[in-house]
Design an enzyme around this catalytic site. Structure first.
Site, PDB file in Angstrom:
ATOM      1  N   SER A 123     -18.787 -32.441  27.687  1.00 51.62           N
ATOM      2  CA  SER A 123     -17.595 -31.817  28.265  1.00 51.62           C
ATOM      3  C   SER A 123     -17.930 -30.377  27.494  1.00 51.62           C
ATOM      4  O   SER A 123     -19.229 -30.112  27.475  1.00 51.62           O
ATOM      5  CB  SER A 123     -16.284 -32.416  27.784  1.00 51.62           C
ATOM      6  N   LYS A 141     -14.945 -29.998  33.622  1.00 50.05           N
ATOM      7  CA  LYS A 141     -15.225 -30.668  32.444  1.00 50.05           C
ATOM      8  C   LYS A 141     -14.097 -31.599  31.872  1.00 50.05           C
ATOM      9  O   LYS A 141     -14.083 -32.525  31.255  1.00 50.05           O
ATOM     10  CB  LYS A 141     -15.910 -29.779  31.265  1.00 50.05           C
TER      11      LYS A 141
END
Length: 233
Positions: A123, A141
């Site tokens: 992420s 993300k």
């Protein structure tokens, strides 16, 4: 000894991770479009793969104990400057690429000696921090983080699923942001630990999450950001 699959393992964080996994692995398969800095041979096998293309994906070993999806984007523009194609490309690489990767390797993920198999995705600190110029990548993300938590619940206890949320990591993706000593110094000053991250930092955490040492960790998004997300120094 375990089998691993690393998408995007020929440069940056993925390449560093392959180097950490290979000495103790049975085999490390690397999916990427080109060899780049990777040196295939021995326990490391390179398989040409564009995860965003409609082509069939490479064959996998009968079982895999760990898998990491490392491709990503750093598409930093104002919302006004971002096109729908920018959002679409970030979505394709960061989320849909990960989905395709996991669809392929999920049936092959099998733990050993009573340990679950493990998956690591990536992420960004910008999902939780709300940073300007990050709308497209943070949106993609953020979806990755939702995928991690959902799959961790669905695949438990057979497979652990976690993500790493880095701040700026010195890889080829961010060369232009660290292209001079002045830029590097200014960027380092933003972090409580007064340096930017390295591929080795991220790879070490990914290796830990793939190993049985992290066997009671799943469904987590671990910050790797020099203190940026939690500290005000």
């Amino acid at each position: 000894m375990s089998n691993y699959l690393v998408a995007g393992g020929s440069r940056g964080i993925g390449l560093e991770l392959v180097g950490l996994l290979a000495p103790s692995a049975s085999q490390v398969d690397v999916w990427s479009r080109s060899v780049d800095g990777l040196e295939p041979g021995g326990r490391v096998r390179h398989l040409v793969c564009d995860i965003t293309a409609p082509d069939p994906l490479p064959e996998l070993p009968e079982s895999i104990q760990g898998a990491a999806y490392c491709p990503g984007t750093v598409n930093l523009k104002s919302f006004r400057a971002l096109s729908e194609d920018d959002f679409r490309r970030d979505w394709e690489i960061n989320l849909l690429g990960a989905v395709r990767f996991l669809k392929a390797c999920g049936p092959k993920l099998k733990g050993e000696d009573g340990d679950p198999a493990s998956v690591v995705l990536f992420s960004t600190v910008a999902v939780g921090q709300g940073m300007p110029m990050h709308a497209s990548v943070a949106a993609a993300k953020g979806a990755v983080e939702g995928l991690v938590r959902s799959l961790a619940a669905e695949w438990a206890p057979r497979i652990r699923v976690n993500a790493i949320a880095p701040a700026l990591v010195d890889t080829p993706l961010v060369d232009r942001m660290l292209s001079t000593p002045e830029k590097r110094e200014a960027m380092a000053a933003r972090y409580p630990l007064k340096r930017v991250g390295t591929a080795a930092d991220a790879a070490a955490l990914a290796r830990f999450l793939l190993s049985p040492e992290s066997g009671w960790i799943t469904g987590q998004v671990l910050g790797l950001d020099g203190g940026m997300s939690t500290l005000r120094a």
